[in-house]
Design a protein around this motif. Structure first.
Motif, PDB file in Angstrom:
ATOM      1  N   LEU A 185      26.604 -47.109 -11.931  1.00 61.39           N
ATOM      2  CA  LEU A 185      25.506 -47.958 -12.393  1.00 61.39           C
ATOM      3  C   LEU A 185      24.160 -47.468 -11.851  1.00 61.39           C
ATOM      4  CD1 LEU A 185      27.127 -51.505 -12.071  1.00 61.39           C
ATOM      5  CD2 LEU A 185      26.682 -50.208 -14.168  1.00 61.39           C
ATOM      6  N   LEU A 186      24.156 -46.939 -10.629  1.00 62.27           N
ATOM      7  CA  LEU A 186      22.927 -46.378 -10.077  1.00 62.27           C
ATOM      8  C   LEU A 186      22.479 -45.157 -10.880  1.00 62.27           C
ATOM      9  CD1 LEU A 186      23.478 -46.583  -6.198  1.00 62.27           C
ATOM     10  CD2 LEU A 186      21.822 -47.868  -7.580  1.00 62.27           C
ATOM     11  N   ILE A 187      23.440 -44.347 -11.302  1.00 65.57           N
ATOM     12  CA  ILE A 187      23.099 -43.187 -12.139  1.00 65.57           C
ATOM     13  C   ILE A 187      22.530 -43.661 -13.472  1.00 65.57           C
ATOM     14  CG2 ILE A 187      24.076 -41.243 -13.417  1.00 65.57           C
ATOM     15  CD1 ILE A 187      26.027 -40.853 -11.099  1.00 65.57           C
ATOM     16  N   ALA A 188      23.125 -44.710 -14.048  1.00 69.66           N
ATOM     17  CA  ALA A 188      22.599 -45.268 -15.296  1.00 69.66           C
ATOM     18  C   ALA A 188      21.177 -45.781 -15.101  1.00 69.66           C
ATOM     19  CB  ALA A 188      23.510 -46.388 -15.799  1.00 69.66           C
ATOM     20  N   ALA A 189      20.918 -46.415 -13.950  1.00 70.42           N
ATOM     21  CA  ALA A 189      19.561 -46.898 -13.649  1.00 70.42           C
ATOM     22  C   ALA A 189      18.593 -45.725 -13.508  1.00 70.42           C
ATOM     23  CB  ALA A 189      19.569 -47.729 -12.375  1.00 70.42           C
ATOM     24  N   TYR A 190      19.037 -44.654 -12.847  1.00 70.48           N
ATOM     25  CA  TYR A 190      18.204 -43.462 -12.675  1.00 70.48           C
ATOM     26  C   TYR A 190      17.830 -42.874 -14.035  1.00 70.48           C
ATOM     27  CZ  TYR A 190      16.711 -38.856 -11.029  1.00 70.48           C
ATOM     28  OH  TYR A 190      15.983 -37.720 -10.778  1.00 70.48           O
ATOM     29  N   VAL A 191      18.819 -42.745 -14.922  1.00 70.41           N
ATOM     30  CA  VAL A 191      18.565 -42.172 -16.247  1.00 70.41           C
ATOM     31  C   VAL A 191      17.658 -43.088 -17.071  1.00 70.41           C
ATOM     32  CG1 VAL A 191      19.646 -41.422 -18.394  1.00 70.41           C
ATOM     33  CG2 VAL A 191      20.712 -40.866 -16.208  1.00 70.41           C
ATOM     34  N   THR A 192      17.846 -44.399 -16.926  1.00 70.10           N
ATOM     35  CA  THR A 192      16.971 -45.341 -17.632  1.00 70.10           C
ATOM     36  C   THR A 192      15.522 -45.146 -17.219  1.00 70.10           C
ATOM     37  OG1 THR A 192      18.736 -46.993 -17.800  1.00 70.10           O
ATOM     38  CG2 THR A 192      16.483 -47.780 -18.053  1.00 70.10           C
ATOM     39  N   SER A 194      14.254 -42.485 -16.031  1.00 67.08           N
ATOM     40  CA  SER A 194      13.839 -41.170 -16.509  1.00 67.08           C
ATOM     41  C   SER A 194      13.326 -41.215 -17.938  1.00 67.08           C
ATOM     42  CB  SER A 194      15.020 -40.187 -16.435  1.00 67.08           C
ATOM     43  OG  SER A 194      15.476 -40.027 -15.111  1.00 67.08           O
ATOM     44  N   LEU A 195      13.863 -42.111 -18.742  1.00 66.23           N
ATOM     45  CA  LEU A 195      13.510 -42.168 -20.158  1.00 66.23           C
ATOM     46  C   LEU A 195      12.317 -43.067 -20.450  1.00 66.23           C
ATOM     47  CD1 LEU A 195      17.142 -42.401 -21.569  1.00 66.23           C
ATOM     48  CD2 LEU A 195      15.654 -40.393 -21.592  1.00 66.23           C
ATOM     49  N   LEU A 196      11.839 -43.799 -19.459  1.00 64.86           N
ATOM     50  CA  LEU A 196      10.723 -44.713 -19.697  1.00 64.86           C
ATOM     51  C   LEU A 196       9.429 -43.971 -20.021  1.00 64.86           C
ATOM     52  CD1 LEU A 196      11.324 -47.445 -16.958  1.00 64.86           C
ATOM     53  CD2 LEU A 196      11.918 -47.502 -19.394  1.00 64.86           C
ATOM     54  N   LEU A 235       6.145 -21.005 -15.297  1.00 66.68           N
ATOM     55  CA  LEU A 235       5.409 -22.270 -15.312  1.00 66.68           C
ATOM     56  C   LEU A 235       5.799 -23.151 -14.113  1.00 66.68           C
ATOM     57  CD1 LEU A 235       5.608 -23.128 -19.122  1.00 66.68           C
ATOM     58  CD2 LEU A 235       3.696 -22.104 -17.897  1.00 66.68           C
ATOM     59  N   ASP A 236       6.120 -22.532 -13.006  1.00 69.45           N
ATOM     60  CA  ASP A 236       6.520 -23.295 -11.809  1.00 69.45           C
ATOM     61  C   ASP A 236       5.478 -24.331 -11.415  1.00 69.45           C
ATOM     62  OD1 ASP A 236       8.950 -22.143 -11.508  1.00 69.45           O
ATOM     63  OD2 ASP A 236       8.318 -20.652 -10.029  1.00 69.45           O
ATOM     64  N   TRP A 237       4.210 -23.991 -11.563  1.00 69.78           N
ATOM     65  CA  TRP A 237       3.130 -24.898 -11.173  1.00 69.78           C
ATOM     66  C   TRP A 237       3.109 -26.168 -12.032  1.00 69.78           C
ATOM     67  CZ3 TRP A 237      -0.338 -26.070 -15.026  1.00 69.78           C
ATOM     68  CH2 TRP A 237      -0.336 -25.231 -16.152  1.00 69.78           C
ATOM     69  N   LEU A 238       3.663 -26.046 -13.263  1.00 70.50           N
ATOM     70  CA  LEU A 238       3.638 -27.176 -14.198  1.00 70.50           C
ATOM     71  C   LEU A 238       4.862 -28.076 -14.069  1.00 70.50           C
ATOM     72  CD1 LEU A 238       2.173 -28.524 -16.631  1.00 70.50           C
ATOM     73  CD2 LEU A 238       3.432 -26.949 -18.129  1.00 70.50           C
ATOM     74  N   HIS A 239       5.956 -27.544 -13.560  1.00 69.53           N
ATOM     75  CA  HIS A 239       7.230 -28.265 -13.547  1.00 69.53           C
ATOM     76  C   HIS A 239       7.150 -29.676 -12.961  1.00 69.53           C
ATOM     77  CE1 HIS A 239       9.647 -24.239 -13.830  1.00 69.53           C
ATOM     78  NE2 HIS A 239       8.962 -24.517 -14.930  1.00 69.53           N
ATOM     79  N   PRO A 240       6.513 -29.880 -11.802  1.00 69.66           N
ATOM     80  CA  PRO A 240       6.506 -31.243 -11.234  1.00 69.66           C
ATOM     81  C   PRO A 240       5.767 -32.271 -12.089  1.00 69.66           C
ATOM     82  CG  PRO A 240       5.925 -29.609  -9.569  1.00 69.66           C
ATOM     83  CD  PRO A 240       5.889 -28.913 -10.880  1.00 69.66           C
ATOM     84  N   TRP A 241       4.996 -31.813 -13.091  1.00 73.88           N
ATOM     85  CA  TRP A 241       4.223 -32.731 -13.929  1.00 73.88           C
ATOM     86  C   TRP A 241       4.905 -33.025 -15.255  1.00 73.88           C
ATOM     87  CZ3 TRP A 241       0.262 -34.779 -11.307  1.00 73.88           C
ATOM     88  CH2 TRP A 241      -0.243 -34.063 -10.225  1.00 73.88           C
ATOM     89  N   LEU A 242       6.007 -32.366 -15.535  1.00 75.63           N
ATOM     90  CA  LEU A 242       6.718 -32.575 -16.799  1.00 75.63           C
ATOM     91  C   LEU A 242       7.612 -33.806 -16.693  1.00 75.63           C
ATOM     92  CD1 LEU A 242       7.755 -28.869 -17.487  1.00 75.63           C
ATOM     93  CD2 LEU A 242       5.920 -30.153 -18.617  1.00 75.63           C
ATOM     94  N   PHE A 243       7.598 -34.664 -17.723  1.00 73.48           N
ATOM     95  CA  PHE A 243       8.350 -35.924 -17.616  1.00 73.48           C
ATOM     96  C   PHE A 243       9.861 -35.697 -17.545  1.00 73.48           C
ATOM     97  CE2 PHE A 243       7.348 -35.503 -22.233  1.00 73.48           C
ATOM     98  CZ  PHE A 243       8.628 -35.404 -22.750  1.00 73.48           C
ATOM     99  N   SER A 244      10.322 -34.510 -17.940  1.00 74.10           N
ATOM    100  CA  SER A 244      11.762 -34.234 -17.893  1.00 74.10           C
ATOM    101  C   SER A 244      12.198 -33.549 -16.597  1.00 74.10           C
ATOM    102  CB  SER A 244      12.149 -33.336 -19.080  1.00 74.10           C
ATOM    103  OG  SER A 244      11.467 -32.090 -18.999  1.00 74.10           O
ATOM    104  N   HIS A 245      11.266 -33.326 -15.673  1.00 75.82           N
ATOM    105  CA  HIS A 245      11.554 -32.494 -14.499  1.00 75.82           C
ATOM    106  C   HIS A 245      12.691 -33.056 -13.642  1.00 75.82           C
ATOM    107  CE1 HIS A 245      10.914 -29.605 -11.339  1.00 75.82           C
ATOM    108  NE2 HIS A 245      10.655 -30.548 -10.443  1.00 75.82           N
TER     109      HIS A 245
END
Length: 292
Positions: A185-192, A194-196, A235-245
Motif C-alpha cells: 500500500l505504501l508503494i501504491a501511495a508512492y506511485v499515486t 508520482s502521478l499527481l 542531460l544529467d543536470w535536467l534529471h532532478p527537475w523532470l516529473f518522472s525522475h
C-alpha cells in the motif's frame, strides 16, 4: 380620468445573484460522472489485467525465473505471491499508468468544451477557479484508484496462484504478511504521488484546446519524453527537475528500516509541478472565452 389611487406604483422584484454551488456537491457530481463512465472502468480493467497476465505467465512457465531476468521482483513471485503487485507496479509505471492518467487529465476541461457543457458548468455558478480545483481533485482521485487497482489485482492474483507467507525484503529482513500488505500500500501511495504532477500538466494542457484527444495525446507524449530525457546521461543536470525522475525509486520502501528520502523528494517535485500546472491552467482558463 381615473383618480391617482387607481394607478398603484409598479413594484419591480429584485433579482438576487444565484448562490454558488457547494464545492463538495460539485466534487461529488464530478466523481460520479468520472466513475460512472464506461471508459473509466475500461481503463481500470485494463490496468487490472496487467498483474493478472504477469501472474499467469509466471505460473504457466515451465522454467523458474532467473534472478536479474525480466522486471524487478519477477523472480520473487513464486516464493511469495504478494510480489505480483510490486512487479505489476514496476511494469505499469513507465507507460500504462501514465497513459490512463493522460486520458483522464487531458479530458478534464477539453472534454467539457467539446461536449458543449463547459459554459453550463460555469453558469451553475461553479466559478472558474473552483471548477479547476474540482477537476484536478477528480483526476487525483483517479490516480489513487488506478494504482490501487494494480496493487489489489496483483495481491489477489498472488494469493490465488502462489504461496503467501513472510516476505524477505531487499535489506534481508523478513516481515509477516500483514506488514507486507502495508508495504504494498505504501508503494501504491508512492506511485499515486508520482502521478499527481502529470495530472496537473494534463489539466493545464486541457485548458488550451477544445479537442480532448489532442490534450490526451500531448500529456502522454510529455510523459514519454520526460522518461526518455531522464535516461540520457547528457542531460544529467535536467534529471532532478523532470516529473518522472523519481517514479521508480520506491525500492527503499522494501527495506528495513524504511528510508523516506526519495518519497519526500518525489512529493516536493510533484508539488512543484502541481503549482506550475495549476498556475498555467489558472492563467489560461480564467481569461478564456467559453463559447461552447
Amino acid at each position: 380620468m381615473l383618480p391617482a389611487e387607481a394607478n398603484p406604483p409598479v413594484t419591480i422584484p429584485r433579482l438576487t445573484a444565484p448562490r454558488p454551488t457547494s464545492p463538495w456537491a460539485l466534487l461529488a457530481s464530478e466523481l460520479a460522472v468520472l466513475f460512472g463512465r464506461l471508459r473509466t472502468w475500461a481503463l481500470l480493467l485494463a490496468l487490472a489485467a496487467i498483474p493478472l497476465l504477469i501472474a499467469a505467465a509466471v505460473k504457466l512457465s515451465s522454467h523458474p525465473v532467473a534472478p536479474g531476468r525480466g522486471p524487478p521482483f519477477l523472480d520473487r513471485i513464486t516464493q511469495n505471491g504478494l510480489f505480483v503487485g510490486v512487479t505489476a507496479m514496476v511494469v505499469s509505471v513507465p507507460l500504462f499508468l501514465p497513459l490512463t492518467i493522460g486520458v483522464v487529465a487531458g479530458d478534464t476541461i477539453a472534454g467539457e468544451a467539446n461536449l458543449g457543457t463547459l459554459r453550463y458548468l460555469l453558469a451553475a455558478p461553479a466559478g472558474r477557479v473552483r471548477l479547476l480545483l474540482v477537476k484536478y481533485a477528480a483526476a487525483a482521485a483517479f490516480c489513487l484508484a488506478a494504482t490501487l487497482t494494480v496493487a489489489a489485482a496483483g495481491a489477489l492474483a498472488g494469493v490465488v496462484l502462489f504461496p503467501i507467507g513472510p516476505a524477505t525484503l531487499l535489506s534481508g529482513d523478513t516481515i509477516d504478511v500483514g506488514e507486507s500488505v502495508v508495504r504494498l500500500l505504501l508503494i501504491a501511495a508512492y506511485v499515486t504521488v508520482s502521478l499527481l504532477g502529470l495530472s496537473a500538466v494534463g489539466l493545464a494542457i486541457s485548458t488550451f484546446t477544445d479537442v480532448p484527444v489532442g490534450a490526451m495525446a500531448a500529456t502522454i507524449v510529455l510523459s514519454v519524453a520526460s522518461q526518455v530525457m531522464d535516461n540520457l546521461p547528457q542531460l544529467d543536470w535536467l534529471h532532478p527537475w523532470l516529473f518522472s525522475h523519481y517514479w521508480l525509486n520506491f525500492a527503499d520502501l522494501l527495506r528495513q528500516p524504511i528510508s523516506w528520502a526519495d518519497f519526500g523528494n518525489n512529493a516536493i517535485l510533484q508539488a512543484g509541478y502541481i503549482l506550475a500546472g495549476g498556475a498555467v491552467a489558472f492563467g489560461k482558463f480564467t481569461g478564456k472565452d467559453v463559447l461552447s
